[in-house]
Design an enzyme around this catalytic site. Structure first.
Site, PDB file in Angstrom:
ATOM      1  N   LYS A  90       0.841  -1.211   0.000  1.00 51.72           N
ATOM      2  CA  LYS A  90       0.000   0.000   0.000  1.00 51.72           C
ATOM      3  C   LYS A  90       0.872   1.256   0.000  1.00 51.72           C
ATOM      4  O   LYS A  90       0.536   2.252  -0.652  1.00 51.72           O
ATOM      5  CB  LYS A  90      -0.916   0.005   1.230  1.00 51.72           C
ATOM      6  N   ASN A 113       5.221  -3.469  10.021  1.00 54.78           N
ATOM      7  CA  ASN A 113       4.216  -3.567  11.072  1.00 54.78           C
ATOM      8  C   ASN A 113       4.768  -2.839  12.287  1.00 54.78           C
ATOM      9  O   ASN A 113       5.766  -3.278  12.874  1.00 54.78           O
ATOM     10  CB  ASN A 113       3.972  -5.048  11.393  1.00 54.78           C
ATOM     11  N   CYS A 192      -3.522  11.026  26.856  1.00 55.09           N
ATOM     12  CA  CYS A 192      -2.929  10.175  25.816  1.00 55.09           C
ATOM     13  C   CYS A 192      -3.909   9.029  25.556  1.00 55.09           C
ATOM     14  O   CYS A 192      -4.945   8.928  26.210  1.00 55.09           O
ATOM     15  CB  CYS A 192      -1.536   9.682  26.214  1.00 55.09           C
ATOM     16  N   CYS A 216     -19.643  -7.362   5.583  1.00 53.34           N
ATOM     17  CA  CYS A 216     -18.366  -6.701   5.334  1.00 53.34           C
ATOM     18  C   CYS A 216     -18.615  -5.196   5.400  1.00 53.34           C
ATOM     19  O   CYS A 216     -19.233  -4.616   4.503  1.00 53.34           O
ATOM     20  CB  CYS A 216     -17.828  -7.093   3.959  1.00 53.34           C
TER      21      CYS A 216
HETATM   22  P1  ATP Z   1     -11.070  -2.734   5.566  1.00 52.60           P
HETATM   23  O1  ATP Z   1     -10.759  -2.880   7.023  1.00 52.60           O
HETATM   24  O2  ATP Z   1     -12.305  -1.927   5.322  1.00 52.60           O
HETATM   25  O3  ATP Z   1     -11.000  -4.012   4.804  1.00 52.60           O
HETATM   26  P2  ATP Z   1      -8.397  -1.684   5.168  1.00 52.60           P
HETATM   27  O4  ATP Z   1      -7.740  -3.018   5.313  1.00 52.60           O
HETATM   28  O5  ATP Z   1      -7.870  -0.748   4.114  1.00 52.60           O
HETATM   29  O6  ATP Z   1      -9.956  -1.781   4.887  1.00 52.60           O
HETATM   30  P3  ATP Z   1      -8.613   0.421   7.044  1.00 52.60           P
HETATM   31  O7  ATP Z   1      -9.282   0.393   8.362  1.00 52.60           O
HETATM   32  O8  ATP Z   1      -9.279   1.180   5.971  1.00 52.60           O
HETATM   33  O9  ATP Z   1      -8.344  -1.051   6.595  1.00 52.60           O
HETATM   34  O10 ATP Z   1      -7.126   0.980   7.204  1.00 52.60           O
HETATM   35  C1  ATP Z   1      -6.281   0.647   8.264  1.00 52.60           C
HETATM   36  C2  ATP Z   1      -4.897   0.482   7.688  1.00 52.60           C
HETATM   37  O11 ATP Z   1      -3.980   0.386   8.778  1.00 52.60           O
HETATM   38  C3  ATP Z   1      -4.740  -0.798   6.861  1.00 52.60           C
HETATM   39  O12 ATP Z   1      -4.190  -0.471   5.597  1.00 52.60           O
HETATM   40  C4  ATP Z   1      -3.806  -1.651   7.699  1.00 52.60           C
HETATM   41  O13 ATP Z   1      -2.942  -2.450   6.907  1.00 52.60           O
HETATM   42  C5  ATP Z   1      -3.023  -0.591   8.482  1.00 52.60           C
HETATM   43  N1  ATP Z   1      -2.474  -1.115   9.741  1.00 52.60           N
HETATM   44  C6  ATP Z   1      -3.177  -1.671  10.756  1.00 52.60           C
HETATM   45  N2  ATP Z   1      -2.340  -2.075  11.739  1.00 52.60           N
HETATM   46  C7  ATP Z   1      -1.078  -1.760  11.343  1.00 52.60           C
HETATM   47  C8  ATP Z   1       0.214  -1.949  11.915  1.00 52.60           C
HETATM   48  N3  ATP Z   1       0.366  -2.546  13.088  1.00 52.60           N
HETATM   49  N4  ATP Z   1       1.303  -1.521  11.220  1.00 52.60           N
HETATM   50  C9  ATP Z   1       1.154  -0.935  10.001  1.00 52.60           C
HETATM   51  N5  ATP Z   1      -0.053  -0.740   9.413  1.00 52.60           N
HETATM   52  C10 ATP Z   1      -1.160  -1.146  10.061  1.00 52.60           C
END
Ligand code: ATP
Length: 299
Positions: A90, A113, A192, A216
């Site tokens: 992404k 992550n 915080c 979903c």
């Molecule tokens: P959906 O949940 O609707 O399927 P999505 O996967 O794009 O959509 P969102 O809630 O829109 O999820 O976006 C949250 C974003 O945060 C995601 O792209 C996810 O990969 C990212 N994310 C969540 N946890 C972490 C993490 N620990 N480190 C890096 N990125 C993270």
């Protein structure tokens, strides 16, 4: 707009001079400063990706993007990503799109992550990076935007920002996507994320149990408007106000689509917060009160 104004816009294709209208209207003192600011965005999903695009179009100087996920064809009902980007991370896909939109923005892609030890270390060192300094306010990023979708990642952003004394903004959408919020967190000055944990966490409810079987949320029309349009808009507006110092920077703004309700509030830090870095920042903030009072008097 007069005909002359419209003609001037057509002739003047420099995007910055159009954005300077905010300055001409007396809303912002110095819009040009936007190019000096660095913003870190964690989570390039529904909220984060749209926020990166708006900031890029606004002419922000530097964006640091963090996400561990890849673009899937299933993401195509969302804004921002394109089918040919399926399989890219992404953050790399975002860099591709954003650099086409505005090549002046310096973009950094971190596919990681943040909740892993390595990810956290890289996250911390990238936020401290001294290679970008907005002239008056020192080095490192100016603001962190949390656009993640889970409690663990929010707690990690909170930890990093408390340790680095870094101001950040949190954003969140409810599971049924009919409400959301943005929140400004200034270590030591405001609550915080650990000072006032979300109700589900404080009540010991497993957040995963809130998901409805077979539904979903990503495909709900309410998700479209709340997650991909409203919240990124509110978040970027608050970011611009914070960076360019105009208007009222909201400490917390909620949105409830069913009730047309926009609650706002201020949350003070919790002296019994479980986060030790938060307690340190609270002490520092209290000690600096006489200096703040003297500065306010001198104005
Ligand atoms: P959906 O949940 O609707 O399927 P999505 O996967 O794009 O959509 P969102 O809630 O829109 O999820 O976006 C949250 C974003 O945060 C995601 O792209 C996810 O990969 C990212 N994310 C969540 N946890 C972490 C993490 N620990 N480190 C890096 N990125 C993270």
């Amino acid at each position: 707009c007069s005909i002359q104004d419209m003609n001037a816009e057509v002739v003047d294709s420099n995007p910055y001079s159009r954005l300077m209208a905010l300055q001409k209207m007396g809303i912002v003192d110095n819009y040009e400063r936007i190019r000096e600011f660095s913003v870190a965005i964690v989570g390039i999903g529904g909220v984060g990706s749209v926020a990166t695009e708006v900031l890029t179009r606004c002419g922000i100087g530097h964006l640091l993007l963090y996400d561990y996920d890849t673009v899937e064809l299933a993401n195509m009902n969302r804004l921002f990503f394109r089918p040919k980007q399926a399989g890219l991370t992404k953050t790399d896909a975002a860099v591709q799109t954003l650099s086409d939109i505005n090549p002046d923005v310096v973009l950094e892609s971190y596919t990681l992550n943040i909740t892993t030890v390595r990810g956290f270390e890289t996250f911390m060192s990238s936020l401290r990076n001294k290679s970008f300094c907005s002239s008056k306010d020192g080095c490192g990023v100016d603001l962190v935007l949390s656009c993640v979708d889970n409690y663990e990642a929010r707690m990690v952003v909170n930890q990093a920002c408390n340790e680095l004394n870094q101001t950040w903004m949190e954003s969140g959408v409810s599971e049924n996507a009919v409400s959301g919020h943005i929140q400004l967190l200034i270590p030591g000055k405001t609550a915080c994320f650990a000072c006032a944990p979300p109700l589900v966490v404080a009540s010991g409810i497993d957040a995963h149990t809130l998901k409805r079987e077979g539904v979903c949320a990503a495909s709900l029309p309410t998700t479209m408007t709340t997650r991909w349009e409203l919240l990124p808009g509110l978040l970027v507006q608050n970011t611009l106000k914070y960076l360019l110092k105009f208007g009222h920077v909201t400490p917390y703004l909620g949105y409830n689509a069913l009730k047309d309700y926009f609650p706002t509030m201020e949350m003070k830090p919790n002296p019994q917060c479980s986060n030790s870095a938060c307690l340190e920042r609270q002490k520092e903030y209290a000690l600096a009160k006489p200096a703040r009072d003297a500065a306010a008097k001198a104005k």
